[in-house]
Design a protein around this motif. Sequence first.
Motif, mmCIF file in Angstrom:
data_model
loop_
_atom_site.group_PDB
_atom_site.id
_atom_site.type_symbol
_atom_site.label_atom_id
_atom_site.label_comp_id
_atom_site.label_asym_id
_atom_site.label_seq_id
_atom_site.Cartn_x
_atom_site.Cartn_y
_atom_site.Cartn_z
ATOM 1 N N VAL A 1 0.551 -1.157 0.432
ATOM 2 C CA VAL A 1 0.084 -0.077 -0.449
ATOM 3 C C VAL A 1 0.753 1.430 0.007
ATOM 4 N N GLY A 2 0.870 1.659 -0.920
ATOM 5 C CA GLY A 2 1.471 3.265 -1.510
ATOM 6 C C GLY A 2 1.895 3.150 -2.651
ATOM 7 N N SER A 3 2.745 4.349 -3.005
ATOM 8 C CA SER A 3 3.590 4.389 -4.770
ATOM 9 C C SER A 3 4.295 3.519 -4.659
ATOM 10 N N TYR A 4 5.012 2.855 -5.885
ATOM 11 C CA TYR A 4 5.862 2.638 -6.008
ATOM 12 C C TYR A 4 7.265 3.685 -5.798
ATOM 13 N N THR A 5 7.976 4.962 -5.475
ATOM 14 C CA THR A 5 8.953 5.237 -4.617
ATOM 15 C C THR A 5 8.869 5.152 -3.826
ATOM 16 N N GLU A 6 8.057 5.042 -2.832
ATOM 17 C CA GLU A 6 7.880 4.490 -1.654
ATOM 18 C C GLU A 6 8.453 2.924 -1.341
ATOM 19 N N LEU A 7 8.429 2.542 -1.755
ATOM 20 C CA LEU A 7 8.694 0.691 -2.018
ATOM 21 C C LEU A 7 10.418 0.713 -2.747
ATOM 22 N N ARG A 8 10.340 1.397 -3.069
ATOM 23 C CA ARG A 8 11.710 1.463 -3.353
ATOM 24 C C ARG A 8 12.434 2.155 -1.963
ATOM 25 N N GLU A 9 12.368 2.995 -1.634
ATOM 26 C CA GLU A 9 12.944 3.119 -0.719
ATOM 27 C C GLU A 9 13.441 2.539 0.892
ATOM 28 N N GLU A 10 11.993 1.708 0.752
ATOM 29 C CA GLU A 10 11.401 0.877 1.656
ATOM 30 C C GLU A 10 12.599 -0.218 0.961
ATOM 31 N N GLN A 11 12.702 -0.521 0.026
ATOM 32 C CA GLN A 11 13.698 -1.831 -0.110
ATOM 33 C C GLN A 11 15.492 -1.721 -0.422
ATOM 34 N N LYS A 12 15.852 0.082 -0.758
ATOM 35 C CA LYS A 12 16.764 -0.365 -0.844
ATOM 36 C C LYS A 12 17.039 0.230 1.243
ATOM 37 N N ARG A 13 15.815 0.421 1.652
ATOM 38 C CA ARG A 13 16.285 0.611 3.279
ATOM 39 C C ARG A 13 16.470 -0.769 4.008
ATOM 40 N N LYS A 14 16.229 -1.128 3.001
ATOM 41 C CA LYS A 14 16.329 -2.451 3.917
ATOM 42 C C LYS A 14 16.988 -3.639 3.227
ATOM 43 N N ALA A 15 18.016 -3.404 2.412
ATOM 44 C CA ALA A 15 19.271 -3.617 1.468
ATOM 45 C C ALA A 15 20.042 -3.238 2.270
ATOM 46 N N VAL A 16 20.246 -1.928 2.362
ATOM 47 C CA VAL A 16 21.478 -1.049 3.384
ATOM 48 C C VAL A 16 21.591 -2.183 4.862
ATOM 49 N N ALA A 17 20.825 -2.025 5.209
ATOM 50 C CA ALA A 17 20.561 -2.276 6.894
ATOM 51 C C ALA A 17 20.801 -4.255 6.578
ATOM 52 N N ALA A 18 20.312 -4.630 6.252
ATOM 53 C CA ALA A 18 21.133 -6.310 5.662
ATOM 54 C C ALA A 18 22.506 -6.102 5.387
ATOM 55 N N LYS A 19 23.496 -5.184 4.448
ATOM 56 C CA LYS A 19 24.316 -5.403 3.922
ATOM 57 C C LYS A 19 25.222 -5.153 5.478
ATOM 58 N N GLU A 20 25.116 -4.403 5.976
ATOM 59 C CA GLU A 20 25.197 -3.603 7.452
ATOM 60 C C GLU A 20 25.166 -4.754 8.430
ATOM 61 N N ALA A 21 24.080 -5.549 8.693
ATOM 62 C CA ALA A 21 24.286 -6.892 9.443
ATOM 63 C C ALA A 21 25.334 -7.799 9.239
ATOM 64 N N LEU A 22 25.447 -8.381 7.766
ATOM 65 C CA LEU A 22 26.518 -9.150 7.465
ATOM 66 C C LEU A 22 27.372 -8.991 7.718
ATOM 67 N N ALA A 23 28.554 -7.300 7.433
ATOM 68 C CA ALA A 23 29.602 -7.051 6.734
ATOM 69 C C ALA A 23 30.471 -7.031 8.424
ATOM 70 N N PRO A 24 30.972 -7.804 8.497
ATOM 71 C CA PRO A 24 32.152 -7.838 9.111
ATOM 72 C C PRO A 24 32.732 -6.915 9.772
ATOM 73 N N LYS A 25 32.916 -6.248 11.204
ATOM 74 C CA LYS A 25 33.210 -5.208 12.044
ATOM 75 C C LYS A 25 34.751 -5.130 11.775
#
Length: 630
Positions: free
Chosen positions: A514-538
């Motif tokens: 529920v929402g626009s495509y731009t909002e969907l892409r922003e959410e997908q990018k936010r999740k991708a960044v969070a997942a990458k940070e979680a997997l990245a070694p300290k």
Amino acid sequence: MNCLSVERVSKSFGPRQLFSDISFGLEKGQKTAIVARNGTGKSTLLKCIAGLERPDTGNITFNKGLRVGYLDQSVSMSAAHSLVDEMLDRDDPVTNAIRAYEHAVARHAEGAVMQQAIDRMEELKAWDHEARVKRLLFQFGLRDLEQPVNTLSGGQQKRVAMAKVLIDMPDVLILDEPTNHLDLNMIEQLEDELGAPNVTLLLVTHDRYFLDNVCDEIIEMEFGEFTRFKGNYSYYVEKKALADEVRAATQQHLRTLMRSELEWVRKMPRARGTKSKSRLQAFDELKEQATRRFDRGQVDLEVNTSRLGGKVIEARNLTKSFGDKPIVKGFSYSLKRGDRIGIVGPNGIGKSTFLDLLTAQAPPDAGTVSIGDTVVLGVFDQKGLRLKEDKRIIEVVRDIAEVIPLTKGRTLSASQLLERFLFDKEQQYQYASTLSGGERRRLHLCTVLMKNPNVLILDEPTNDLDIATLNALEDFLTDLDVCLLVVSHDRFFMDKLCSKLLVFEGEGRIKEWVGSYTELREEQKRKAVAAKEALAPKKAEPVPDTPVATSKPKARKLTYGERLELERIDKELPQLEKRKEELLAIMAQGGTDHHAMMERSIELERTVHQLDRMGERWLELMERAEGQAS
């Protein structure tokens, strides 16, 4: 540095003047878009510049030694040869060596055949070019190098064509509708590729976000004039509105002057001296300017929609597969009155097939689709109108109806309807074969809307339509009381019209957003960044006394063993990605066997870890392979 000069170029098509006396230039690194209405000759102009057609008059010159790449608006690959053969469709020693090597790898050749292919690659130093071919294909989501090109979807064929243009790193890119048939993720990747400072670009596109994000100059072809706007699309819209106001004020002033001079002309002065003759000549010139028409002929859309009942389209446990590829799996949804839904997902994932299922154009493997009794479907599909080339435009409309009912008892004749879609009386009697791609799409839209539908199914409606027609269509659909289901790669169009999305995630899964495509892409990018940070070694704490290297060591060439390792990873990565999707789908379904679920969870964790490790190794090897070229 000047890359391209276009000087006083003109072109006609039979009695029809497409453009006349056009002049402009292109500097290195400049990104210019040509904006004009359908049928004004944008594609023909690009073909003239690319050397595929000859202009009637004028000169087109490129700076000496520049490589030029051209992408046609229409891409159709009917040959049965493989993807690697299509990409390397040239007859030179390096290309032939790469083609032989890729076939040997794909067919698991051994012994003398493989060794001969490797020796030839080494002899011609073809590894760098081979690495670039593979990187481009992978970047555009094309991994199966042996797949026949005629089995690729329209979007996949467009990606192959784009990769073929980019493979030789041309100095100047000439692109005709590069975003047509590309999915939204690919368009965003293309923006990154073409937005690089060293890319010199001349293109035609209707994608307004693309124009905003990539181009630094807009050239408008209108009223026989060629006007340049130094800025992106937003700047162009702002300055164009101002120019229209100035033009309107100027025309009003000229008409006032003409009325004043007209009084003098009507008095018919007896003395016809030199001064009087020059004043009469000046009046004729003033009259020509004051009476000049600047009518853009807006598309006038109107339908007489019938009442839509409570039931529209209902899908229950809908399932469809092609071979072992699931399109939809157990999908249930109820389309309601007033719904405006966009459908998004990668090319080839089954969006068009999904629309065929909902409109009963294709049978499901399981489940049911029920269409309400009051539903009047209007389907605008990608295939477009199937026209006989000897059929006239007016006959296309008359074959559907001679008279079209509108609201409040009004009617339109077939000819009047075509005029509303910017086909004047003279053009209506031309053959369909003379229409441009955008004009064909406009005629197709006319035949869909003249049936007065109350449920509109639009599959890529924006392809080939000019921006003016798109704006008119968006305004019309915004105010229209219909149920709307849209597949489109045009982000501006989707954001303006759709309040929710059905997101195709692969393996038959469809999620509602529920929402626009731009909002969907922003959410997908936010999740991708969070997942990458979680997997990245300290990162380890920096050691103060460690000396800082002043230069990078020279990249080491890939060994024979590392090249074989790279080939193995190329084959295993898609298999691991597919297994990951399968495990996610199994776990999403749940189950009562906790022991089996635990095993799947462990396997998923192991698969994700292996994907990360192999992906990092693949990047390391590819960077080293590409580094050898620099």
